[in-house]
Scaffold this motif. Structure first.
Motif, mmCIF file in Angstrom:
data_model
loop_
_atom_site.group_PDB
_atom_site.id
_atom_site.type_symbol
_atom_site.label_atom_id
_atom_site.label_comp_id
_atom_site.label_asym_id
_atom_site.label_seq_id
_atom_site.Cartn_x
_atom_site.Cartn_y
_atom_site.Cartn_z
ATOM 1 N N ASP A 21 0.833 -1.198 0.000
ATOM 2 C CA ASP A 21 0.000 0.000 0.000
ATOM 3 C C ASP A 21 0.871 1.252 0.000
ATOM 4 N N PRO A 22 0.898 1.960 -1.133
ATOM 5 C CA PRO A 22 1.753 3.150 -1.249
ATOM 6 C C PRO A 22 1.468 4.200 -0.170
ATOM 7 N N SER A 23 0.246 4.212 0.352
ATOM 8 C CA SER A 23 -0.051 5.245 1.343
ATOM 9 C C SER A 23 0.612 4.947 2.695
ATOM 10 N N ALA A 24 1.254 3.782 2.800
ATOM 11 C CA ALA A 24 1.974 3.448 4.035
ATOM 12 C C ALA A 24 3.368 4.074 4.071
ATOM 13 N N LEU A 25 3.792 4.660 2.950
ATOM 14 C CA LEU A 25 5.165 5.194 2.871
ATOM 15 C C LEU A 25 5.432 6.267 3.919
ATOM 16 N N ALA A 112 2.423 -4.785 -8.442
ATOM 17 C CA ALA A 112 2.822 -3.573 -7.741
ATOM 18 C C ALA A 112 1.775 -2.503 -7.993
ATOM 19 N N LEU A 113 1.138 -2.047 -6.915
ATOM 20 C CA LEU A 113 0.070 -1.055 -7.052
ATOM 21 C C LEU A 113 0.650 0.273 -7.499
ATOM 22 N N GLY A 114 0.057 0.845 -8.525
ATOM 23 C CA GLY A 114 0.483 2.170 -8.942
ATOM 24 C C GLY A 114 1.781 2.180 -9.721
ATOM 25 N N GLY A 115 2.159 1.049 -10.265
ATOM 26 C CA GLY A 115 3.312 1.039 -11.147
ATOM 27 C C GLY A 115 4.589 0.580 -10.462
ATOM 28 N N LEU A 116 5.363 -0.184 -11.200
ATOM 29 C CA LEU A 116 6.589 -0.770 -10.661
ATOM 30 C C LEU A 116 7.610 0.295 -10.280
ATOM 31 N N SER A 117 7.762 1.268 -11.149
ATOM 32 C CA SER A 117 8.771 2.293 -10.921
ATOM 33 C C SER A 117 8.506 3.050 -9.618
ATOM 34 N N THR A 118 7.244 3.402 -9.416
ATOM 35 C CA THR A 118 6.855 4.100 -8.192
ATOM 36 C C THR A 118 7.094 3.223 -6.972
#
Ligand SMILES: Nc1nc2c(ncn2[C@@H]2O[C@H](COP(=O)(O)OP(=O)(O)OP(=O)(O)O)[C@@H](O)[C@H]2O)c(=O)[nH]1
Ligand SMILES: [Mg+2]
Length: 309
Positions: A21-25, A112-118
């Motif tokens: 979850d990207p929002s956990a960053l 990968a949610l929201g793209g691998l690069s991100t």
């Protein structure tokens, strides 16, 4: 070096949370001793089997010997045929994986949610903030996405080897253009000198842009690894060849902000619209409407979501 206190279990847990979850960053970074931005981010890419992992293992040992803490993200190719890649990387980088100053992590490129690069950049932020420097990202440069991931670094190293199938003509297109440094690994093998000469010739023909240095290594014996390490270091923060670093980081920050805005808009848009989506999908599937009309109906008025102010 307060950051040395972070234990591997907590770090692994933070990485998993961010991967899922990207929002956990944000909260993951808040728990770490310093904001990210100090580490030299090094992307390593190239054709399958060129010796990327072995080379990262050799470089990693040299960095550890200099008292550095080394973080490695190995992006596992999506291919169902490469089932052994993950374990293989672990084994070849075993010298690092067992070392307290190193952290090796495989990243699944699928899902990968929201793209691998991100996703990879988020994970690199976590390692960076945890005190790892350099943070090395290995991808198999088979596709554009993988090259893009390796290019989203401060320094991009393209590793090739004689007989890996890609001749210089084929490589020139995407792979070599992304390189800051080109490494001819497996230089103990037949055809390595020729490959290096061809690559130098190709680089010299380049009309615009920087001309990457071509280096030769034997990752299995360590030959040429010190010279490669010096060339990589020169491009890192504070290095004599780091003049491009600021611009690259700015570009990267811009791309990541855009991505984050889009992610948030997506997240804000869809809740509460699933019934409308179902209804419109049925219409489109039955030929009563088309995709553009359906999208416009969801977005309302002008067909774009409040672009106004
Ligand atoms: N002769 C020779 N063999 C090497 C050298 N470097 C790596 N190898 C061997 O090449 C094989 C592939 O090495 P890896 O390090 O896994 O290559 P890779 O590029 O990471 O491979 P993928 O991640 O699967 O794309 C292994 O059997 C290594 O031992 C070298 O300099 N010379
Ligand atoms: Mg590998």
């Amino acid at each position: 070096m307060t950051s040395a206190a972070i234990d591997a279990t907590a770090l692994a847990r933070a990485l998993t949370a961010v991967e899922n979850d990207p929002s956990a960053l944000r909260s993951a970074l808040a728990a770490l001793p310093a904001p990210p931005g100090r580490a030299h981010r090094v992307g390593v890419t190239g054709p399958p089997g060129a010796g990327k992992s072995t080379l990262i293992g050799a470089l990693g040992k040299a960095w550890l010997a200099r008292g550095r803490r080394v973080g490695v993200l190995a992006v596992d190719p999506t291919s169902p045929f490469s089932g052994g890649a993950l374990l293989g990387d672990r084994v070849r980088m075993a010298s690092l994986a067992g070392h307290a100053g190193a952290f090796v992590r495989s990243v699944a490129s699928r899902g990968a949610l929201g793209g691998l690069s991100t996703a990879v950049q988020d994970l690199a932020d976590v390692l960076d903030a945890a005190g790892f420097d350099p943070v090395v990202v290995e991808t198999v440069g088979a596709g554009q996405a993988e090259v893009a991931v390796a290019s989203a670094a401060d320094t991009t190293v393209v590793v090739v080897a004689p007989g890996t199938g890609d001749d210089v003509q084929a490589m020139k297109a995407g792979l070599l253009e992304a390189a800051d440094l080109i490494v001819v690994n497996q230089s103990d093998r037949e055809g390595a000198d020729r490959l290096a000469a061809d690559l130098r010739a190709a680089v010299d023909l380049r009309e615009a842009g920087p001309r990457p240095q071509v280096l030769s290594t034997v990752a299995t014996t360590g030959e040429g690894v010190e010279a490669l390490l010096a060339a990589v270091e020169a491009r890192g923060p504070g290095g004599p060849e780091a003049d491009d670093l600021g611009r690259r980081r700015l570009e990267r920050a811009r791309a990541r902000i855009r991505e984050e805005v889009e992610r948030r808009r997506r997240q804000a848009f869809w809740p509460g619209r699933s019934e409308a989506l179902d209804r419109l999908a049925a219409d489109v599937a039955a030929g009563r409407s088309d995709v553009a009309a359906a999208a416009q109906s969801l977005l309302g008025r002008g067909g774009t979501e409040d672009n106004g102010a």
